[in-house]
Design a protein around this motif. Structure first.
Motif: not given
Length: 98
Positions: A25, A27, A21-22, A51, A60-64
């Protein structure tokens, strides 16, 4: 650069299914840069398309995951501190946006 490189190496030594988790956003921009540095990496292209679809839907694209980063993150794929520093400088100067 050495501290950043070492930190990424430690993070990517975690189990591949570890969620990351950052705080921001970014990505899509990172993947555009990744495509610029590795235009033949199909995993990057596929992730960039996914994405863009998610972002167009307001998602969102989080988490990765560690596994995904190991396949698509140019900073993780750097094979030396020097290469990491070169990539970081390129990203900071927005070469992929030209």
């Amino acid at each position: 650069p050495k501290k950043m490189y070492d930190s990424l190496q430690r993070i990517c030594s975690l189990p591949k299914d570890t969620a990351l988790f950052r705080a921001h956003e970014y990505t899509e921009d990172n993947l555009a840069f990744a495509r610029f540095t590795s235009p033949k990496n199909g995993a990057i292209e596929a992730r960039l398309q996914s994405c863009r679809e998610r972002r167009s839907e307001g998602k969102s694209t989080i988490p990765t995951s560690v596994e995904l980063e190991l396949k698509t993150n140019p900073f993780v794929l750097a094979d030396s501190v020097e290469r990491f520093a070169e990539l970081r400088s390129m990203k900071d100067h927005g070469v992929h946006r030209s």
